[in-house]
Design a protein around this motif. Structure first.
Motif, mmCIF file in Angstrom:
data_model
loop_
_atom_site.group_PDB
_atom_site.id
_atom_site.type_symbol
_atom_site.label_atom_id
_atom_site.label_comp_id
_atom_site.label_asym_id
_atom_site.label_seq_id
_atom_site.Cartn_x
_atom_site.Cartn_y
_atom_site.Cartn_z
ATOM 1 N N GLU A 79 0.858 -1.184 0.000
ATOM 2 C CA GLU A 79 0.000 0.000 0.000
ATOM 3 C C GLU A 79 0.891 1.230 0.000
ATOM 4 O O GLU A 79 1.692 1.431 0.911
ATOM 5 C CB GLU A 79 -0.908 -0.005 1.220
ATOM 6 C CG GLU A 79 -1.954 -1.102 1.166
ATOM 7 C CD GLU A 79 -2.923 -1.023 2.324
ATOM 8 O OE1 GLU A 79 -3.138 0.092 2.863
ATOM 9 O OE2 GLU A 79 -3.453 -2.066 2.690
ATOM 10 N N VAL A 80 0.745 2.031 -1.023
ATOM 11 C CA VAL A 80 1.546 3.238 -1.163
ATOM 12 C C VAL A 80 0.646 4.432 -0.854
ATOM 13 O O VAL A 80 -0.421 4.576 -1.450
ATOM 14 C CB VAL A 80 2.121 3.359 -2.590
ATOM 15 C CG1 VAL A 80 2.927 4.625 -2.744
ATOM 16 C CG2 VAL A 80 2.936 2.136 -2.924
ATOM 17 N N PRO A 81 1.054 5.281 0.069
ATOM 18 C CA PRO A 81 0.202 6.438 0.379
ATOM 19 C C PRO A 81 0.143 7.395 -0.813
ATOM 20 O O PRO A 81 1.130 7.596 -1.516
ATOM 21 C CB PRO A 81 0.895 7.088 1.572
ATOM 22 C CG PRO A 81 2.295 6.598 1.526
ATOM 23 C CD PRO A 81 2.257 5.250 0.867
ATOM 24 N N VAL A 82 -1.030 7.938 -1.033
ATOM 25 C CA VAL A 82 -1.237 8.876 -2.125
ATOM 26 C C VAL A 82 -1.212 10.291 -1.541
ATOM 27 O O VAL A 82 -1.921 10.598 -0.584
ATOM 28 C CB VAL A 82 -2.588 8.628 -2.825
ATOM 29 C CG1 VAL A 82 -2.826 9.635 -3.931
ATOM 30 C CG2 VAL A 82 -2.634 7.208 -3.357
ATOM 31 N N VAL A 83 -0.401 11.139 -2.141
ATOM 32 C CA VAL A 83 -0.294 12.520 -1.668
ATOM 33 C C VAL A 83 -1.396 13.328 -2.333
ATOM 34 O O VAL A 83 -1.499 13.376 -3.560
ATOM 35 C CB VAL A 83 1.099 13.109 -2.018
ATOM 36 C CG1 VAL A 83 1.182 14.547 -1.578
ATOM 37 C CG2 VAL A 83 2.185 12.265 -1.393
ATOM 38 N N LYS A 84 -2.226 13.938 -1.495
ATOM 39 C CA LYS A 84 -3.313 14.751 -2.027
ATOM 40 C C LYS A 84 -2.814 16.174 -2.222
ATOM 41 O O LYS A 84 -2.014 16.686 -1.433
ATOM 42 C CB LYS A 84 -4.504 14.738 -1.075
ATOM 43 C CG LYS A 84 -5.118 13.364 -0.926
ATOM 44 C CD LYS A 84 -6.294 13.405 0.005
ATOM 45 C CE LYS A 84 -6.872 12.003 0.171
ATOM 46 N NZ LYS A 84 -7.995 11.983 1.098
ATOM 47 N N GLN A 85 -3.311 16.776 -3.269
ATOM 48 C CA GLN A 85 -2.903 18.148 -3.528
ATOM 49 C C GLN A 85 -3.620 19.100 -2.579
ATOM 50 O O GLN A 85 -4.773 18.879 -2.220
ATOM 51 C CB GLN A 85 -3.211 18.532 -4.975
ATOM 52 C CG GLN A 85 -2.396 17.754 -5.981
ATOM 53 C CD GLN A 85 -2.711 18.178 -7.403
ATOM 54 O OE1 GLN A 85 -3.691 18.859 -7.652
ATOM 55 N NE2 GLN A 85 -1.870 17.761 -8.328
ATOM 56 N N ASN A 86 -2.911 20.124 -2.213
ATOM 57 C CA ASN A 86 -3.472 21.140 -1.330
ATOM 58 C C ASN A 86 -4.028 22.260 -2.215
ATOM 59 O O ASN A 86 -3.272 23.099 -2.703
ATOM 60 C CB ASN A 86 -2.390 21.663 -0.380
ATOM 61 C CG ASN A 86 -2.944 22.605 0.655
ATOM 62 O OD1 ASN A 86 -4.141 22.739 0.787
ATOM 63 N ND2 ASN A 86 -2.058 23.268 1.370
ATOM 64 N N CYS A 87 -5.309 22.219 -2.461
ATOM 65 C CA CYS A 87 -5.915 23.209 -3.352
ATOM 66 C C CYS A 87 -6.773 24.191 -2.542
ATOM 67 O O CYS A 87 -7.498 23.800 -1.640
ATOM 68 C CB CYS A 87 -6.785 22.529 -4.400
ATOM 69 S SG CYS A 87 -5.867 21.427 -5.479
ATOM 70 N N GLN A 88 -6.705 25.434 -2.936
ATOM 71 C CA GLN A 88 -7.514 26.476 -2.309
ATOM 72 C C GLN A 88 -8.321 27.163 -3.397
ATOM 73 O O GLN A 88 -7.826 27.404 -4.489
ATOM 74 C CB GLN A 88 -6.631 27.509 -1.607
ATOM 75 C CG GLN A 88 -5.830 26.930 -0.459
ATOM 76 C CD GLN A 88 -4.892 27.974 0.149
ATOM 77 O OE1 GLN A 88 -4.695 29.048 -0.419
ATOM 78 N NE2 GLN A 88 -4.328 27.644 1.292
ATOM 79 N N SER A 89 -9.550 27.448 -3.069
ATOM 80 C CA SER A 89 -10.401 28.174 -4.012
ATOM 81 C C SER A 89 -10.324 29.661 -3.693
ATOM 82 O O SER A 89 -10.404 30.070 -2.535
ATOM 83 C CB SER A 89 -11.857 27.720 -3.899
ATOM 84 O OG SER A 89 -11.960 26.352 -4.212
ATOM 85 N N GLN A 90 -10.187 30.449 -4.745
ATOM 86 C CA GLN A 90 -10.152 31.899 -4.585
ATOM 87 C C GLN A 90 -11.259 32.512 -5.440
ATOM 88 O O GLN A 90 -11.442 32.112 -6.583
ATOM 89 C CB GLN A 90 -8.806 32.476 -5.015
ATOM 90 C CG GLN A 90 -7.662 32.085 -4.119
ATOM 91 C CD GLN A 90 -6.342 32.709 -4.589
ATOM 92 O OE1 GLN A 90 -6.251 33.214 -5.697
ATOM 93 N NE2 GLN A 90 -5.350 32.676 -3.713
ATOM 94 N N VAL A 91 -11.945 33.420 -4.855
ATOM 95 C CA VAL A 91 -12.997 34.116 -5.580
ATOM 96 C C VAL A 91 -12.484 35.510 -5.898
ATOM 97 O O VAL A 91 -12.170 36.299 -5.006
ATOM 98 C CB VAL A 91 -14.300 34.189 -4.755
ATOM 99 C CG1 VAL A 91 -15.378 34.964 -5.519
ATOM 100 C CG2 VAL A 91 -14.770 32.802 -4.369
ATOM 101 N N ILE A 92 -12.384 35.791 -7.176
ATOM 102 C CA ILE A 92 -11.954 37.112 -7.623
ATOM 103 C C ILE A 92 -13.079 37.652 -8.519
ATOM 104 O O ILE A 92 -13.240 37.199 -9.653
ATOM 105 C CB ILE A 92 -10.629 37.058 -8.399
ATOM 106 C CG1 ILE A 92 -9.540 36.409 -7.530
ATOM 107 C CG2 ILE A 92 -10.221 38.444 -8.863
ATOM 108 C CD1 ILE A 92 -8.248 36.137 -8.241
ATOM 109 N N GLY A 93 -13.846 38.531 -7.981
ATOM 110 C CA GLY A 93 -14.982 39.082 -8.728
ATOM 111 C C GLY A 93 -16.006 37.993 -8.928
ATOM 112 O O GLY A 93 -16.531 37.416 -7.978
ATOM 113 N N THR A 94 -16.318 37.701 -10.173
ATOM 114 C CA THR A 94 -17.301 36.653 -10.487
ATOM 115 C C THR A 94 -16.628 35.350 -10.893
ATOM 116 O O THR A 94 -17.291 34.406 -11.296
ATOM 117 C CB THR A 94 -18.198 37.130 -11.647
ATOM 118 O OG1 THR A 94 -17.380 37.399 -12.769
ATOM 119 C CG2 THR A 94 -19.024 38.351 -11.235
ATOM 120 N N THR A 95 -15.310 35.289 -10.788
ATOM 121 C CA THR A 95 -14.564 34.106 -11.207
ATOM 122 C C THR A 95 -14.039 33.362 -9.983
ATOM 123 O O THR A 95 -13.505 33.948 -9.061
ATOM 124 C CB THR A 95 -13.361 34.512 -12.083
ATOM 125 O OG1 THR A 95 -13.826 35.384 -13.104
ATOM 126 C CG2 THR A 95 -12.713 33.298 -12.678
#
Length: 101
Positions: A79-95
């Motif tokens: 069993e090999v551990p899977v590294v999860k990505q550290n993602c952050q959501s940013q709201v800039i205006g309507t995007t």
């Protein structure tokens, strides 16, 4: 586990005995009286029977080896551990954008 090992030892002993008998018969088969054709035919038939017996013993030995190989369970995959990505959501205006590191 001891039964296949015991069988393998017994088969090995039988094969060794047959090999010794075969070697002895080979040496005796070399001495041929040219005037006695029946003896030559009998020796050839005897050699053919010995060869057939050796083939059968070889096949039995191979079958035992295959059975032993089937009994050995394959090793489980590690069993090999899977590294999860550290993602952050940013709201800039309507995007909405995701930044992953």
């Amino acid at each position: 586990m001891s039964n296949p090992r015991l069988s393998a030892v017994l088969i090995s002993a039988a094969l060794s005995t047959a090999a010794l008998l075969g070697a002895a018969s080979y040496a005796s088969a070399q001495v041929v009286i040219p005037t006695n054709r029946n003896a030559l035919i009998q020796q050839n038939e005897l050699q053919a029977l010995r060869n057939q017996l050796q083939r059968q013993q070889f096949q039995q030995q191979q079958q035992l080896y295959r059975e032993q190989d089937r009994q050995i369970l394959p090793k489980p995959r590690p069993e090999v551990p899977v590294v999860k990505q550290n993602c952050q959501s940013q709201v800039i205006g309507t995007t909405i954008s995701r930044v992953c590191r």
